[in-house]
Design a protein around this motif. Structure first.
Motif, PDB file in Angstrom:
ATOM      1  N   PRO A 101      98.257  94.361 102.404  1.00  0.00           N
ATOM      2  CA  PRO A 101      98.917  94.706 101.128  1.00  0.00           C
ATOM      3  C   PRO A 101      98.875  96.195 100.804  1.00  0.00           C
ATOM      4  CG  PRO A 101      97.511  92.776 100.830  1.00  0.00           C
ATOM      5  CD  PRO A 101      97.263  93.288 102.225  1.00  0.00           C
ATOM      6  N   GLN A 102      97.762  96.853 101.097  1.00  0.00           N
ATOM      7  CA  GLN A 102      97.647  98.270 100.741  1.00  0.00           C
ATOM      8  C   GLN A 102      98.567  99.130 101.607  1.00  0.00           C
ATOM      9  OE1 GLN A 102      94.960  96.334 101.544  1.00  0.00           O
ATOM     10  NE2 GLN A 102      93.930  96.040  99.588  1.00  0.00           N
ATOM     11  N   VAL A 103      98.661  98.795 102.876  1.00  0.00           N
ATOM     12  CA  VAL A 103      99.577  99.514 103.771  1.00  0.00           C
ATOM     13  C   VAL A 103     101.017  99.293 103.309  1.00  0.00           C
ATOM     14  CG1 VAL A 103     100.523  99.526 106.119  1.00  0.00           C
ATOM     15  CG2 VAL A 103      98.053  99.551 105.785  1.00  0.00           C
ATOM     16  N   ARG A 104     101.333  98.067 102.899  1.00  0.00           N
ATOM     17  CA  ARG A 104     102.707  97.770 102.458  1.00  0.00           C
ATOM     18  C   ARG A 104     103.064  98.502 101.157  1.00  0.00           C
ATOM     19  NH1 ARG A 104     101.136  92.609 104.442  1.00  0.00           N
ATOM     20  NH2 ARG A 104     100.702  91.707 102.400  1.00  0.00           N
ATOM     21  N   ASN A 105     102.065  98.877 100.384  1.00  0.00           N
ATOM     22  CA  ASN A 105     102.343  99.632  99.160  1.00  0.00           C
ATOM     23  C   ASN A 105     102.603 101.104  99.412  1.00  0.00           C
ATOM     24  OD1 ASN A 105     102.271  97.600  97.242  1.00  0.00           O
ATOM     25  ND2 ASN A 105     100.042  97.660  97.065  1.00  0.00           N
TER      26      ASN A 105
END
Lengths: 268, 155
Positions: A101-105
């Motif tokens: 999720p953090q990479v996708r943000n």
């Protein structure tokens, strides 16, 4: 990390000028690859030019034929976009499974494509959907864009501005993720359109993303997982690394392709 | 060197940083907010997760200069000193930690997850925690804590 001069221009022309004025300039989009690369000293640019200040580079637009995604649009935005979910649900699904999720943000479609990591997810979608990569200078067909490991057809200083996808009749992406990094050990994107079937494989090729021609022919005949029985991509040109041997990747390509076909067939 | 102005835990901050300064370094070393942990420094472990404009990010993989103009929230923002918010209490009650090093990142990721999806399934919690690594617990109690914390936050 070696220090660098940081700039955040607010339009494309200023970004291009900053790059041209630098002896060694690097564009940064989401930074999810570039920052780790800088930490390792694999790149030591004098100037880092952040593209996130350029407002028109971000956003998603739908028209009757498909979807256009701005280069600095985050993976999370693509995954959550109603327009993408409606026109090309397989693309939203792919974006929602990149990294974590953090990479996708932070990560962006333009950054992913410009980097052309052989294990990245987006190149499979771009090649299978026959997308068009639009830059500040021209339009590049997917086929001509990818040019080997971490290499593309982009010229020095050229900036991807958006990516245009035509909606397929049906499509699906399946990947076998590396359990630590979530990069594709093997990922297969299958798309069927009026022009036929395209199968693009990421994570496996020694030269990066590629099309599986024999699978495409079989699926054009019969769009079913069974049509791929007995078809395997030869292991000769596949990667062997600490995560998997070439013959294992060859096996996974057929497995992932069958799963993708079954899923695409079920959604239509 | 870039001058940056941002809002950290509802307070305006203006500083000069180096181009290469990571957001996690800025938070810990310049601002002294050491609740955010630097674990792997390779974008894998998630101990450094903070909210950047409301979204969880790995602050070891964002430049401080990129946060210019942004709103940042760290673990310190969740409750006044000495108190816990419902998610932190759920981690405490479920023993969702052992050494505790990963916990700030886990809690910040969990807070973002329930803000987006107030009633997640166990599978959604596990998918949502893929970017946070814990080397002690085996995750069972963390997942139980997030599910219970979500329930408590729904009220």
């Amino acid at each position: 990390m070696q220090d660098f001069h940081f700039t955040r221009p607010d339009d494309l022309a200023a970004a291009g000028q900053a790059h041209q004025a630098s002896d060694d300039g690097a564009y940064m989009a989401g930074g999810q690859t570039l920052i780790p690369v800088l930490k390792q000293g694999l790149a030591m640019p004098e100037d880092v030019i952040d593209l996130n200040g350029i407002a028109d580079l971000s956003g998603i637009e739908a028209d009757g034929h498909g979807i256009t995604i701005g280069a600095t649009t985050r993976h999370a935005s693509v995954a959550a976009s109603e327009a993408v979910c409606q026109a090309i649900p397989a693309l939203a699904d792919l974006a929602g499974r990149i990294g974590d999720p953090q990479v996708r943000n932070r990560g962006t479609i333009g950054g992913s494509l410009a980097n052309n990591d052989p294990s990245a997810d987006y190149p499979a979608a771009v090649l299978a959907l026959n997308a068009t990569v639009v830059t500040d200078r021209r339009e590049i067909a997917a086929e001509a864009f990818f040019d080997g490991l971490f290499t593309t057809n982009l010229n020095e200083g050229e900036i991807i501005t958006r990516v245009r996808f035509a909606a397929p009749d049906r499509a699906a992406y399946e990947k076998f993720p590396n359990p630590a990094s979530r990069y594709a050990l093997v990922g297969v994107f299958v798309a069927q359109t009026a022009d036929g079937v395209r199968v693009a494989v990421t994570g496996a090729g020694q030269d990066g993303v590629f099309r599986a021609a024999e699978m495409e022919t079989a699926l054009a005949d019969s769009f079913s997982a069974g049509a791929l029985d007995g078809i395997a991509v030869p292991a000769d040109d596949l990667m062997t690394d600490m995560h998997a041997a070439a013959d294992y990747r060859a096996h996974l390509i057929t497995v992932m392709a069958k799963r993708a076909v079954a899923r695409a067939a079920a959604t239509a | 060197m870039p001058d940056i102005t941002l809002n950290v835990n509802r307070q305006a901050v203006s500083k000069t940083v180096e181009g290469r300064t990571l957001l996690v370094e800025f938070i810990r070393e310049t601002l002294g907010l050491t609740g955010t942990h630097m674990g792997c420094d390779t974008s894998q472990c998630g101990a450094c997760v903070v909210h950047l404009d409301g979204k969880p990010v790995k602050s070891c993989t964002v430049l401080a200069a990129q946060a210019d103009g942004a709103e940042v929230k760290t673990i310190e923002s969740l409750a006044p000193e000495g108190e816990m918010n419902p998610m932190q209490r759920a981690f405490h009650e479920h023993h969702g930690l052992q050494c505790g090093f990963c916990t700030p990142g886990m809690v910040m990721t969990a807070m973002a997850l329930v803000a987006e999806n107030p009633d997640p399934t166990e599978a959604q919690v596990r998918h949502g925690l893929e970017g946070n690594i814990c080397r002690c617990t085996g995750y069972q109690n963390i997942v139980a804590a997030v599910l219970d914390g979500a329930k408590a936050m729904r009220g």
